[in-house]
Motif scaffolding. Sequence first.
Motif, PDB file in Angstrom:
ATOM      1  N   VAL A  25     -27.680  27.229  36.208  1.00  0.00           N
ATOM      2  CA  VAL A  25     -27.551  26.486  37.466  1.00  0.00           C
ATOM      3  C   VAL A  25     -28.216  25.133  37.287  1.00  0.00           C
ATOM      4  O   VAL A  25     -29.201  25.005  36.557  1.00  0.00           O
ATOM      5  N   LYS A  26     -27.660  24.119  37.919  1.00  0.00           N
ATOM      6  CA  LYS A  26     -28.246  22.779  37.851  1.00  0.00           C
ATOM      7  C   LYS A  26     -28.810  22.425  39.222  1.00  0.00           C
ATOM      8  O   LYS A  26     -28.070  22.071  40.131  1.00  0.00           O
ATOM      9  N   TRP A  27     -30.126  22.574  39.352  1.00  0.00           N
ATOM     10  CA  TRP A  27     -30.842  22.187  40.563  1.00  0.00           C
ATOM     11  C   TRP A  27     -31.826  21.088  40.186  1.00  0.00           C
ATOM     12  O   TRP A  27     -32.365  21.075  39.072  1.00  0.00           O
ATOM     13  N   LYS A  28     -32.077  20.182  41.131  1.00  0.00           N
ATOM     14  CA  LYS A  28     -33.088  19.150  40.893  1.00  0.00           C
ATOM     15  C   LYS A  28     -34.463  19.796  40.857  1.00  0.00           C
ATOM     16  O   LYS A  28     -34.740  20.732  41.597  1.00  0.00           O
ATOM     17  N   ALA A  29     -35.301  19.266  39.986  1.00  0.00           N
ATOM     18  CA  ALA A  29     -36.667  19.766  39.862  1.00  0.00           C
ATOM     19  C   ALA A  29     -37.586  18.587  39.572  1.00  0.00           C
ATOM     20  O   ALA A  29     -37.115  17.478  39.272  1.00  0.00           O
ATOM     21  N   ALA A  30     -38.867  18.820  39.673  1.00  0.00           N
ATOM     22  CA  ALA A  30     -39.860  17.795  39.351  1.00  0.00           C
ATOM     23  C   ALA A  30     -41.088  18.478  38.770  1.00  0.00           C
ATOM     24  O   ALA A  30     -41.456  19.579  39.177  1.00  0.00           O
ATOM     25  N   ILE A  31     -41.689  17.791  37.814  1.00  0.00           N
ATOM     26  CA  ILE A  31     -42.892  18.295  37.142  1.00  0.00           C
ATOM     27  C   ILE A  31     -43.987  17.266  37.355  1.00  0.00           C
ATOM     28  O   ILE A  31     -43.747  16.066  37.172  1.00  0.00           O
ATOM     29  N   LYS A  32     -45.170  17.713  37.727  1.00  0.00           N
ATOM     30  CA  LYS A  32     -46.286  16.777  37.852  1.00  0.00           C
ATOM     31  C   LYS A  32     -47.088  16.784  36.560  1.00  0.00           C
ATOM     32  O   LYS A  32     -47.585  17.820  36.134  1.00  0.00           O
ATOM     33  N   ASP A  33     -47.159  15.623  35.942  1.00  0.00           N
ATOM     34  CA  ASP A  33     -47.970  15.461  34.734  1.00  0.00           C
ATOM     35  C   ASP A  33     -49.400  15.214  35.196  1.00  0.00           C
ATOM     36  O   ASP A  33     -49.720  14.135  35.710  1.00  0.00           O
ATOM     37  N   ILE A  43     -34.085  18.783  35.609  1.00  0.00           N
ATOM     38  CA  ILE A  43     -32.937  19.539  36.110  1.00  0.00           C
ATOM     39  C   ILE A  43     -33.040  20.940  35.519  1.00  0.00           C
ATOM     40  O   ILE A  43     -33.332  21.099  34.326  1.00  0.00           O
ATOM     41  N   THR A  44     -32.793  21.963  36.337  1.00  0.00           N
ATOM     42  CA  THR A  44     -32.782  23.308  35.782  1.00  0.00           C
ATOM     43  C   THR A  44     -31.523  23.487  34.932  1.00  0.00           C
ATOM     44  O   THR A  44     -30.462  22.968  35.262  1.00  0.00           O
ATOM     45  N   VAL A  45     -31.661  24.208  33.843  1.00  0.00           N
ATOM     46  CA  VAL A  45     -30.525  24.593  33.002  1.00  0.00           C
ATOM     47  C   VAL A  45     -30.155  26.033  33.349  1.00  0.00           C
ATOM     48  O   VAL A  45     -29.003  26.375  33.525  1.00  0.00           O
ATOM     49  N   ASN A  46     -31.202  26.864  33.479  1.00  0.00           N
ATOM     50  CA  ASN A  46     -31.018  28.232  33.948  1.00  0.00           C
ATOM     51  C   ASN A  46     -32.320  28.709  34.570  1.00  0.00           C
ATOM     52  O   ASN A  46     -33.377  28.099  34.366  1.00  0.00           O
ATOM     53  N   VAL A  47     -32.222  29.790  35.362  1.00  0.00           N
ATOM     54  CA  VAL A  47     -33.396  30.339  36.040  1.00  0.00           C
ATOM     55  C   VAL A  47     -33.384  31.859  35.937  1.00  0.00           C
ATOM     56  O   VAL A  47     -32.340  32.476  35.748  1.00  0.00           O
ATOM     57  N   SER A  48     -34.573  32.432  36.071  1.00  0.00           N
ATOM     58  CA  SER A  48     -34.720  33.884  36.148  1.00  0.00           C
ATOM     59  C   SER A  48     -35.848  34.170  37.132  1.00  0.00           C
ATOM     60  O   SER A  48     -36.471  33.250  37.662  1.00  0.00           O
ATOM     61  N   GLY A  51     -39.038  32.712  35.253  1.00  0.00           N
ATOM     62  CA  GLY A  51     -39.143  31.396  34.652  1.00  0.00           C
ATOM     63  C   GLY A  51     -37.859  30.606  34.739  1.00  0.00           C
ATOM     64  O   GLY A  51     -36.918  30.984  35.439  1.00  0.00           O
ATOM     65  N   ALA A  52     -37.837  29.494  34.013  1.00  0.00           N
ATOM     66  CA  ALA A  52     -36.674  28.612  34.028  1.00  0.00           C
ATOM     67  C   ALA A  52     -36.633  27.808  32.739  1.00  0.00           C
ATOM     68  O   ALA A  52     -37.631  27.695  32.021  1.00  0.00           O
ATOM     69  N   LEU A  53     -35.465  27.249  32.477  1.00  0.00           N
ATOM     70  CA  LEU A  53     -35.305  26.290  31.401  1.00  0.00           C
ATOM     71  C   LEU A  53     -35.016  24.964  32.073  1.00  0.00           C
ATOM     72  O   LEU A  53     -34.074  24.861  32.872  1.00  0.00           O
ATOM     73  N   LEU A  54     -35.874  23.968  31.821  1.00  0.00           N
ATOM     74  CA  LEU A  54     -35.756  22.664  32.455  1.00  0.00           C
ATOM     75  C   LEU A  54     -35.369  21.599  31.434  1.00  0.00           C
ATOM     76  O   LEU A  54     -35.873  21.593  30.316  1.00  0.00           O
ATOM     77  N   GLU A  55     -34.510  20.676  31.860  1.00  0.00           N
ATOM     78  CA  GLU A  55     -34.139  19.523  31.041  1.00  0.00           C
ATOM     79  C   GLU A  55     -34.898  18.322  31.598  1.00  0.00           C
ATOM     80  O   GLU A  55     -34.864  18.074  32.804  1.00  0.00           O
ATOM     81  N   THR A  56     -35.594  17.601  30.728  1.00  0.00           N
ATOM     82  CA  THR A  56     -36.410  16.471  31.161  1.00  0.00           C
ATOM     83  C   THR A  56     -36.491  15.413  30.063  1.00  0.00           C
ATOM     84  O   THR A  56     -36.240  15.713  28.892  1.00  0.00           O
ATOM     85  N   ASP A  57     -36.837  14.196  30.458  1.00  0.00           N
ATOM     86  CA  ASP A  57     -36.956  13.098  29.489  1.00  0.00           C
ATOM     87  C   ASP A  57     -38.319  13.064  28.808  1.00  0.00           C
ATOM     88  O   ASP A  57     -38.505  12.358  27.830  1.00  0.00           O
ATOM     89  N   ILE A  58     -39.283  13.787  29.356  1.00  0.00           N
ATOM     90  CA  ILE A  58     -40.656  13.769  28.842  1.00  0.00           C
ATOM     91  C   ILE A  58     -40.950  15.102  28.155  1.00  0.00           C
ATOM     92  O   ILE A  58     -40.617  16.165  28.668  1.00  0.00           O
ATOM     93  N   HIS A  98     -35.743  20.289  26.343  1.00  0.00           N
ATOM     94  CA  HIS A  98     -35.608  21.506  27.137  1.00  0.00           C
ATOM     95  C   HIS A  98     -36.943  22.223  27.100  1.00  0.00           C
ATOM     96  O   HIS A  98     -37.465  22.521  26.027  1.00  0.00           O
ATOM     97  N   LEU A  99     -37.491  22.476  28.282  1.00  0.00           N
ATOM     98  CA  LEU A  99     -38.765  23.178  28.402  1.00  0.00           C
ATOM     99  C   LEU A  99     -38.509  24.577  28.951  1.00  0.00           C
ATOM    100  O   LEU A  99     -37.976  24.723  30.047  1.00  0.00           O
ATOM    101  N   GLY A 100     -38.903  25.572  28.204  1.00  0.00           N
ATOM    102  CA  GLY A 100     -38.868  26.942  28.705  1.00  0.00           C
ATOM    103  C   GLY A 100     -40.182  27.207  29.405  1.00  0.00           C
ATOM    104  O   GLY A 100     -41.241  27.106  28.785  1.00  0.00           O
TER     105      GLY A 100
END
Length: 122
Positions: A25-33, A43-48, A51-58, A98-100
């Motif tokens: 699923v592609k849902w918007k997400a945000a991570i606080k550094d 963006i989520t790639v998949n969820v359970s 946990g989730a697999l997130l796509e990010t530039d950082i 991709h961050l798991g």
Amino acid sequence: MTENIDELLEDTEAHEQRVFPRREVKWKAAIKDKQTGQIVPAITVNVSEQGALLETDICFKKMQLLPVMIQVIYGNSKLVIYTTAEVRHVVIRKTDFHLGIEFKEIDSKSQKFLAKFAERAI
């Protein structure tokens, strides 16, 4: 006496099976550094459920604890999930990462939703 190849493959497949089902699923997400105070879009790639697999530039470090927000839009429903998650693995790709992540702190309502969503029960 050595084991045959079929027995070895069966053991490997059983070991690699995920405990919790995942759903793409592609849902918007945000991570606080926490180090920079920056909010990193994802963006989520998949969820359970766990946990989730997130796509990010950082790129983040493995085992790092991160505050994560996921904006769920499902049908006419909207839910914002706030969680603290641990980076379990990082995949370096050509243009992004991709961050798991594994949820460490998540409210039960959100976790139940993710479990049902991943199992396609809703």
